[in-house]
Write an enzyme that holds these catalytic residues in place. Structure first.
Site, short mmCIF file in Angstrom:
data_model
loop_
_atom_site.label_atom_id
_atom_site.label_comp_id
_atom_site.label_asym_id
_atom_site.label_seq_id
_atom_site.Cartn_x
_atom_site.Cartn_y
_atom_site.Cartn_z
N GLN A 195 0.82 -1.20 0.00
CA GLN A 195 0.00 0.00 0.00
C GLN A 195 0.85 1.25 0.00
O GLN A 195 2.04 1.24 0.31
CB GLN A 195 -0.92 0.02 1.22
N HIS B 97 -0.04 5.86 0.43
CA HIS B 97 -1.07 6.84 0.76
C HIS B 97 -0.89 8.08 -0.09
O HIS B 97 0.24 8.53 -0.33
CB HIS B 97 -1.00 7.19 2.24
N GLU C 184 2.25 8.74 7.50
CA GLU C 184 2.32 7.84 8.65
C GLU C 184 3.77 7.75 9.15
O GLU C 184 4.71 7.84 8.37
CB GLU C 184 1.86 6.43 8.27
N ARG D 207 -4.17 0.34 -2.35
CA ARG D 207 -3.64 -1.00 -2.12
C ARG D 207 -3.46 -1.74 -3.44
O ARG D 207 -4.20 -1.53 -4.40
CB ARG D 207 -4.57 -1.81 -1.22
#
Length: 368
Positions: free
Chosen positions: A114, A116, A141, A240
């Site tokens: 994945q 983002h 993150e 994803r």
């Protein structure tokens, strides 16, 4: 009796647990251990995965307030009633919302492949596919290892990739001979390398699930001691490409990535020592949404003051025990492993440490 007033500026939380299948099971999970450490009445099921502990006001896991004197039952409700608790800069910048979600992860098997989106891509994806990308926010993150932790991030130096293509036949099968040769031929030319790496990755992601599983079942693993603290911006936008039952968007993932190979050491984000407090290490990423502090109090220290910051904070006890006092709490707080506190902006907490080996805490906040 519950009251609707804002003089309760510091209070304990009961936080949401996510039981994703990739999580460690029962008391093998750090998440489960923290849950029962912070709540003597909590029950952990031996055969159930405890993957993530969510500490924040995310709509899918809003923390419960553990103080029956407060009328609002969740952290999100309380912030909505008293947004000044965020601090003036945070309140104005993030429209009265807590801008981060604080987590503990306890990982047993591989998570999804994945990435983002940034805000520009998030806006476009939300406009086109709101059912899969439900908001317009980015989702940076940051993970901080609690135990030995092994993860995949970015692309290795080309020389290492070429070596694996030679030595790992399953990997070579998925990438394909033509793409592998193109990557070898681009060595020394950054643009050619980037394009060839994109072709290799895209080809691997485009295989049918059955083929990937057959070739990578024994190759894509995590070590068995994977626990980490994680902090992120509040968003549900995840692109994803595999290892998940959720929505897969291979084309978007392959187009959005940065195909610049680099050593693993370049992916490690260093912490900085707080110049005003030797117990505090600061992880301050280049995004405005969050900062994480690790507070390690040595056994020789029995009185410690958690300093105020101009931001709401969430505080997690990882090790140790103490009694916490603060005018903002209105009563003393018993802190043990797994305790989670919400601390309003510009409020301090005094700790009387009762454990013999000191304390370790993590604090998430937003330092604008």
């Amino acid at each position: 009796m519950a009251t609707d007033r804002n003089d309760f500026l510091l209070f304990p939380l009961t936080c949401a647990v996510q039981n994703y299948a990739w999580g460690k099971v029962g008391l093998d999970s750090e998440v489960a251990k923290l849950v029962i450490g912070g709540d003597a009445l909590a029950v952990v099921e031996a055969d159930k995965p405890y993957a993530e502990l969510w500490m924040g006001a995310h709509p899918k896991g809003d923390a419960q307030i553990k103080d029956n004197r407060i009328a609002q039952t969740t952290l999100g409700q309380w912030i909505a009633h008293f947004p000044a608790c965020l601090g003036s800069k945070v309140k104005d910048t993030f429209q009265g919302q807590l801008p981060f979600l604080f987590k503990v992860l306890s990982v047993n098997t591989a998570l999804s492949i994945q990435a983002h989106p940034n805000k520009e891509l998030a806006t476009r994806l939300h406009t086109q596919f709101p059912e899969h990308y439900p908001d317009t926010n980015h989702k940076p993150e940051m993970a901080i290892a609690l135990t030995r932790f092994e993860g995949l991030c970015g692309f290795r130096p080309v020389e290492e990739i070429l070596e694996f293509l030679e030595k790992v036949p399953e990997f070579h099968t998925l990438v394909g001979h033509g793409a592998a040769q193109e990557l070898r031929g681009g060595v020394g030319d950054a643009d050619r390398t980037s394009q060839a790496l994109k072709r290799c990755f895209t080809r691997m992601m485009d295989w049918e699930k059955k083929v990937v599983v057959e070739n990578l079942n024994e190759l894509v693993k995590r070590v068995t001691e994977d626990d980490c603290i994680e902090c992120m911006a509040c968003s549900d936008n995840t692109v994803r490409a595999g290892l998940t039952p959720k929505y897969i968007d291979v084309n978007t993932l392959c187009e959005m990535l940065n195909y610049s190979p680099a050593p693993a050491s370049s992916k490690i984000f260093p912490c900085l020592q707080d110049p005003s407090d030797p117990c505090v290490s600061i992880y301050n990423p280049p995004v405005p949404d969050f900062t994480v502090m690790r507070i390690q109090i040595p056994a020789s220290v029995k009185q410690y003051n958690i300093s105020p910051v101009d931001s709401a904070s969430i505080l997690l006890v990882i090790e140790g025990e103490a009694t916490g006092t603060s005018p903002a709490a209105l009563s003393d707080l018993t802190l043990t492993r797994g305790s989670v506190l919400f601390v309003s902006a510009n409020e301090s907490v005094s700790l009387h440490i009762t454990s013999q080996s000191g304390m370790t805490l993590f604090r998430a906040c937003c330092l604008l």
